[in-house]
Scaffold this motif. Structure first.
Motif, PDB file in Angstrom:
ATOM      1  N   GLY A 145      -9.710  36.871  -2.771  1.00 52.46           N
ATOM      2  CA  GLY A 145      -8.645  36.867  -3.343  1.00 52.46           C
ATOM      3  C   GLY A 145      -7.318  36.843  -2.438  1.00 52.46           C
ATOM      4  N   ASP A 146      -7.315  36.131  -1.156  1.00 52.74           N
ATOM      5  CA  ASP A 146      -6.162  36.103  -0.218  1.00 52.74           C
ATOM      6  C   ASP A 146      -6.010  34.898   0.346  1.00 52.74           C
ATOM      7  OD1 ASP A 146      -4.279  37.088   1.003  1.00 52.74           O
ATOM      8  OD2 ASP A 146      -5.197  38.430   2.279  1.00 52.74           O
ATOM      9  N   TRP A 147      -4.741  34.568   0.832  1.00 55.92           N
ATOM     10  CA  TRP A 147      -4.485  33.310   1.351  1.00 55.92           C
ATOM     11  C   TRP A 147      -4.659  33.552   2.830  1.00 55.92           C
ATOM     12  CZ3 TRP A 147      -3.644  28.901  -1.361  1.00 55.92           C
ATOM     13  CH2 TRP A 147      -3.237  28.813  -2.533  1.00 55.92           C
ATOM     14  N   SER A 148      -4.736  32.168   3.698  1.00 52.82           N
ATOM     15  CA  SER A 148      -4.855  32.054   4.856  1.00 52.82           C
ATOM     16  C   SER A 148      -4.221  30.859   5.389  1.00 52.82           C
ATOM     17  CB  SER A 148      -6.293  32.458   5.620  1.00 52.82           C
ATOM     18  OG  SER A 148      -7.051  31.349   5.232  1.00 52.82           O
ATOM     19  N   CYS A 149      -3.558  30.646   6.420  1.00 47.82           N
ATOM     20  CA  CYS A 149      -3.194  29.392   6.918  1.00 47.82           C
ATOM     21  C   CYS A 149      -4.295  28.455   7.358  1.00 47.82           C
ATOM     22  CB  CYS A 149      -2.247  29.688   8.202  1.00 47.82           C
ATOM     23  SG  CYS A 149      -0.621  30.595   7.632  1.00 47.82           S
ATOM     24  N   GLY A 150      -4.207  27.154   6.835  1.00 51.02           N
ATOM     25  CA  GLY A 150      -5.001  26.136   7.326  1.00 51.02           C
ATOM     26  C   GLY A 150      -4.379  25.025   8.490  1.00 51.02           C
ATOM     27  N   PRO A 151      -5.398  24.233   9.003  1.00 52.98           N
ATOM     28  CA  PRO A 151      -4.736  23.269  10.057  1.00 52.98           C
ATOM     29  C   PRO A 151      -3.713  22.422   9.324  1.00 52.98           C
ATOM     30  CG  PRO A 151      -6.934  22.855   9.608  1.00 52.98           C
ATOM     31  CD  PRO A 151      -6.721  24.159   8.809  1.00 52.98           C
ATOM     32  N   ASP A 152      -2.681  22.239   9.971  1.00 50.19           N
ATOM     33  CA  ASP A 152      -1.647  21.124   9.040  1.00 50.19           C
ATOM     34  C   ASP A 152      -2.129  19.828   9.483  1.00 50.19           C
ATOM     35  OD1 ASP A 152       0.106  22.759   8.118  1.00 50.19           O
ATOM     36  OD2 ASP A 152       1.193  23.099   9.835  1.00 50.19           O
ATOM     37  N   LEU A 153      -1.749  18.789   8.532  1.00 52.07           N
ATOM     38  CA  LEU A 153      -2.104  17.484   8.862  1.00 52.07           C
ATOM     39  C   LEU A 153      -1.333  16.864  10.032  1.00 52.07           C
ATOM     40  CD1 LEU A 153      -2.315  16.380   5.024  1.00 52.07           C
ATOM     41  CD2 LEU A 153      -4.084  15.770   6.756  1.00 52.07           C
ATOM     42  N   PRO A 154      -1.656  15.952  10.595  1.00 49.94           N
ATOM     43  CA  PRO A 154      -0.725  15.370  11.685  1.00 49.94           C
ATOM     44  C   PRO A 154       0.685  14.741  10.984  1.00 49.94           C
ATOM     45  CG  PRO A 154      -3.188  14.392  12.015  1.00 49.94           C
ATOM     46  CD  PRO A 154      -2.863  15.278  10.428  1.00 49.94           C
ATOM     47  N   GLU A 155       1.557  14.554  11.912  1.00 50.45           N
ATOM     48  CA  GLU A 155       3.105  14.174  11.322  1.00 50.45           C
ATOM     49  C   GLU A 155       2.861  12.761  10.903  1.00 50.45           C
ATOM     50  OE1 GLU A 155       5.915  15.322  13.690  1.00 50.45           O
ATOM     51  OE2 GLU A 155       5.570  17.478  13.690  1.00 50.45           O
ATOM     52  N   TYR A 156       1.778  12.083  11.448  1.00 55.22           N
ATOM     53  CA  TYR A 156       2.021  10.637  10.778  1.00 55.22           C
ATOM     54  C   TYR A 156       1.241  10.620   9.711  1.00 55.22           C
ATOM     55  CZ  TYR A 156      -2.561  10.859  13.298  1.00 55.22           C
ATOM     56  OH  TYR A 156      -3.799  11.313  13.677  1.00 55.22           O
ATOM     57  N   ILE A 157       0.571  11.591   8.905  1.00 54.16           N
ATOM     58  CA  ILE A 157       0.361  11.582   7.674  1.00 54.16           C
ATOM     59  C   ILE A 157       1.226  12.190   6.822  1.00 54.16           C
ATOM     60  CG2 ILE A 157      -1.815  11.760   6.177  1.00 54.16           C
ATOM     61  CD1 ILE A 157      -3.655  11.503   8.772  1.00 54.16           C
ATOM     62  N   PRO A 158       2.412  11.799   6.447  1.00 54.77           N
ATOM     63  CA  PRO A 158       3.286  12.811   5.766  1.00 54.77           C
ATOM     64  C   PRO A 158       2.911  13.046   4.199  1.00 54.77           C
ATOM     65  CG  PRO A 158       4.111  10.714   6.127  1.00 54.77           C
ATOM     66  CD  PRO A 158       2.936  10.962   6.456  1.00 54.77           C
ATOM     67  N   ARG A 159       2.693  11.861   3.351  1.00 57.22           N
ATOM     68  CA  ARG A 159       2.198  12.354   1.985  1.00 57.22           C
ATOM     69  C   ARG A 159       1.021  11.484   1.820  1.00 57.22           C
ATOM     70  NH1 ARG A 159       6.838  13.582  -0.661  1.00 57.22           N
ATOM     71  NH2 ARG A 159       5.974  12.394  -2.449  1.00 57.22           N
ATOM     72  N   ALA A 160      -0.034  12.354   2.039  1.00 55.71           N
ATOM     73  CA  ALA A 160      -1.435  11.899   1.928  1.00 55.71           C
ATOM     74  C   ALA A 160      -1.939  12.116   0.450  1.00 55.71           C
ATOM     75  CB  ALA A 160      -2.354  12.443   2.881  1.00 55.71           C
ATOM     76  N   THR A 161      -2.724  11.892   0.016  1.00 53.92           N
ATOM     77  CA  THR A 161      -3.495  11.909  -1.373  1.00 53.92           C
ATOM     78  C   THR A 161      -4.783  12.761  -1.027  1.00 53.92           C
ATOM     79  OG1 THR A 161      -2.276  10.069  -2.478  1.00 53.92           O
ATOM     80  CG2 THR A 161      -3.998  11.228  -3.716  1.00 53.92           C
ATOM     81  N   CYS A 162      -4.954  13.852  -1.581  1.00 52.21           N
ATOM     82  CA  CYS A 162      -6.239  14.545  -0.904  1.00 52.21           C
ATOM     83  C   CYS A 162      -7.433  14.518  -2.162  1.00 52.21           C
ATOM     84  CB  CYS A 162      -5.750  16.022  -0.504  1.00 52.21           C
ATOM     85  SG  CYS A 162      -4.617  16.158   0.741  1.00 52.21           S
TER      86      CYS A 162
ATOM     87  N   LEU B 213       0.803  -1.363  -0.068  1.00 54.16           N
ATOM     88  CA  LEU B 213       0.054  -0.228  -0.106  1.00 54.16           C
ATOM     89  C   LEU B 213       0.863   1.123  -0.076  1.00 54.16           C
ATOM     90  CD1 LEU B 213      -2.736  -0.957   2.574  1.00 54.16           C
ATOM     91  CD2 LEU B 213      -2.878  -0.742   0.027  1.00 54.16           C
ATOM     92  N   TYR B 214       2.045   1.024   0.640  1.00 54.86           N
ATOM     93  CA  TYR B 214       2.891   2.213   0.712  1.00 54.86           C
ATOM     94  C   TYR B 214       3.426   3.010  -0.685  1.00 54.86           C
ATOM     95  CZ  TYR B 214       2.763   1.818   5.750  1.00 54.86           C
ATOM     96  OH  TYR B 214       2.281   1.492   7.144  1.00 54.86           O
ATOM     97  N   GLU B 215       3.431   2.014  -1.396  1.00 63.34           N
ATOM     98  CA  GLU B 215       3.971   2.196  -2.985  1.00 63.34           C
ATOM     99  C   GLU B 215       2.697   2.396  -3.961  1.00 63.34           C
ATOM    100  OE1 GLU B 215       6.217  -1.161  -4.330  1.00 63.34           O
ATOM    101  OE2 GLU B 215       7.910  -0.639  -2.982  1.00 63.34           O
ATOM    102  N   TYR B 216       1.591   1.770  -3.444  1.00 64.94           N
ATOM    103  CA  TYR B 216       0.324   1.988  -4.319  1.00 64.94           C
ATOM    104  C   TYR B 216      -0.255   3.494  -4.372  1.00 64.94           C
ATOM    105  CZ  TYR B 216      -4.432   0.959  -5.982  1.00 64.94           C
ATOM    106  OH  TYR B 216      -5.609   1.205  -6.512  1.00 64.94           O
ATOM    107  N   LEU B 217      -0.590   3.907  -3.041  1.00 67.60           N
ATOM    108  CA  LEU B 217      -1.351   4.904  -2.995  1.00 67.60           C
ATOM    109  C   LEU B 217      -0.828   6.164  -3.365  1.00 67.60           C
ATOM    110  CD1 LEU B 217      -4.180   6.191  -1.997  1.00 67.60           C
ATOM    111  CD2 LEU B 217      -2.962   6.481   0.321  1.00 67.60           C
ATOM    112  N   PRO B 218       0.522   6.492  -3.140  1.00 67.03           N
ATOM    113  CA  PRO B 218       1.181   7.566  -3.668  1.00 67.03           C
ATOM    114  C   PRO B 218       1.128   7.746  -5.365  1.00 67.03           C
ATOM    115  CG  PRO B 218       2.413   6.832  -1.825  1.00 67.03           C
ATOM    116  CD  PRO B 218       1.677   5.820  -2.316  1.00 67.03           C
ATOM    117  N   GLN B 219       1.145   6.589  -5.821  1.00 68.72           N
ATOM    118  CA  GLN B 219       1.321   6.815  -7.439  1.00 68.72           C
ATOM    119  C   GLN B 219      -0.147   6.555  -8.032  1.00 68.72           C
ATOM    120  OE1 GLN B 219       3.596   3.410  -8.603  1.00 68.72           O
ATOM    121  NE2 GLN B 219       5.489   4.082  -7.202  1.00 68.72           N
ATOM    122  N   SER B 220      -1.246   6.621  -7.156  1.00 75.88           N
ATOM    123  CA  SER B 220      -2.586   6.777  -7.774  1.00 75.88           C
ATOM    124  C   SER B 220      -3.148   8.123  -7.964  1.00 75.88           C
ATOM    125  CB  SER B 220      -3.573   5.638  -6.878  1.00 75.88           C
ATOM    126  OG  SER B 220      -3.604   6.349  -5.582  1.00 75.88           O
TER     127      SER B 220
END
Length: 415
Positions: A393-410, A152-159
């Motif tokens: 037309g402006d950016w704001s900071c959002g809540p960061d993902l937890p550190e145990y979710i380093p490379r999620a697909t959104c 799964l660690y190889e499957y999801l990031p490439q999907s």
């Protein structure tokens, strides 16, 4: 699950339509109608043999949808288990188009990351937006024990992820999965006609379109029909791309950026032009529209669609730029590019593979998520989730993902 339901178990849906006999305002009308009801009693008895009573299950689909659209969102998942007919209607495009017309759809971003035996799904709800509780919910676990996926660690990031109503489609090189958030189930579907990697993917009119990704498959645009669970080739691609991204707006599938894979580029200028190019495929008419390119060149690193526009994030070495393309075809500004405000990141971002970019359209907002791999440490002043308000037309900071979710697909769910 039965094909149809016995609606007597759902009489609570109809009770609010009748007056309360214990209400003082209704007592006089009830006494006045008692005599009339006595005379009509024998007439109704004679008709009961030939006329069936109207039940909720006997309503036609269009009236039943009108009832469903008024059910609170948190109760829709329960109705899916009543019968197959109700489940089919609740997952139909007509239901979501009706909810969209009545402004009843809600946006939730799902960030999927692999675990030892399944997926962890973190959610971020945007409506109603309350910044006091604006945080990721990471209590959702999606088991995949009975679906063979290999690593799964190889499957999801490439999907690639695509959402249709309450369902998330995870499309990988050798497998396609569907996760239904209402039924909390995940099943295996028909896989792509040819293996692809780092391809463009988007949903147009309830169907999934993909393009690019490998030399053997990038020459075609493929369409997936969720109702029939079948893939088919719908067009030849004008350019063969690898590492491209996809988006859709107003019935058009946009294939953006990527590297040229049908031969070496003639030079650095040709390669740069390819990485900032954009092909437009009209899914309804089955034709390609005039090609567009991001002004100023650069490498497209992320793209999404929101409120009739295509938003593109490009990189020029360590400098980024943010662009908006008018995708409203029945609007006078169709095809025009506008440079928008770029998020003020704490440190320069390099395209060295250590950071994964994800741009997601969420209603009238755009969410940018920067996710580092496990080998790169986070700085204390870095922010990795930014939210762009398309109205202000402006950016704001959002809540960061937890550190145990380093490379999620959104992906964003609109349901």
């Amino acid at each position: 699950m039965s094909e149809s339901c016995n609606s007597r178990h759902f009489s609570w849906l109809m009770k609010s339509c009748f007056p309360n006999p214990h209400d003082g305002n209704c007592k006089s009308s009830i006494r006045a109608s008692a005599t009339r009801n006595h005379h009509l009693h024998h007439h109704r008895q004679s008709q009961s043999l030939t006329t069936s009573s109207t039940t909720l299950s006997s309503l036609p689909d269009d009236l039943l949808l009108e009832c469903f659209v008024r059910v609170p969102s948190d109760s829709l998942s329960t109705l899916c288990f009543v019968c197959r007919r109700w489940s089919r209607l609740l997952h139909s495009p007509s239901f979501f188009n009706l909810r969209r017309h009545q402004n009843r759809l809600h946006n939730t971003v799902y960030a999927l990351t692999p675990s030892a035996s399944g997926f962890i799904a973190s959610t971020l709800t945007f409506e109603p937006l309350d910044y006091t509780i604006f945080a990721w919910n990471t209590r959702i676990y999606v088991p995949t024990d009975y679906v063979f996926l290999g690593n799964l660690y190889e499957y999801l990031p490439q999907s690639r992820l695509a959402s249709i109503g309450p369902r998330i489609f995870v499309i990988g090189r050798y497998a396609t999965l569907r996760y239904d958030i209402w039924t909390d189930s995940i099943i295996s579907l028909s896989r792509m006609l040819a293996p692809r990697k780092k391809f463009a993917c988007a949903v147009v009119s309830g169907k999934i379109y993909i393009a690019g990704g490998s030399l053997c498959a990038a020459a075609t645009v493929d369409e997936y029909d969720p109702d029939s669970n079948k893939w088919r080739v719908v067009s030849r691609a004008p350019r063969l791309r690898y590492g491209c991204t996809g988006a859709s707006a107003d019935g058009v599938f946009y294939v953006i950026g990527g590297l040229k894979i049908d031969g070496p580029p003639t030079g650095a200028a040709d390669a740069q032009m390819y990485m900032s190019s954009m092909d437009l495929y009209d899914a309804g008419a089955r034709v390609w529209l005039r090609s567009r390119a991001v002004p100023g060149g650069g490498c497209v690193i992320a793209a999404c669609a929101a409120v009739g526009f295509i938003y593109v994030l490009t990189s020029h070495a360590v400098e980024m730029s943010f662009w908006r393309f008018d995708a409203r075809r029945r609007h006078g500004g169709f095809g025009e590019w506008s440079r928008m405000k770029t998020p003020q990141l704490a440190q320069p971002v390099r395209l060295d593979g250590s950071i994964k970019f994800s741009l997601v359209g969420v209603g009238n907002k755009v969410m940018l998520a920067l996710m580092k791999n496990g080998r790169v440490l986070r700085a204390s002043d870095e922010r990795f989730v930014w939210i762009y308000d398309t109205v202000a037309g402006d950016w704001s900071c959002g809540p960061d993902l937890p550190e145990y979710i380093p490379r999620a697909t959104c992906v964003n769910l609109e349901c």
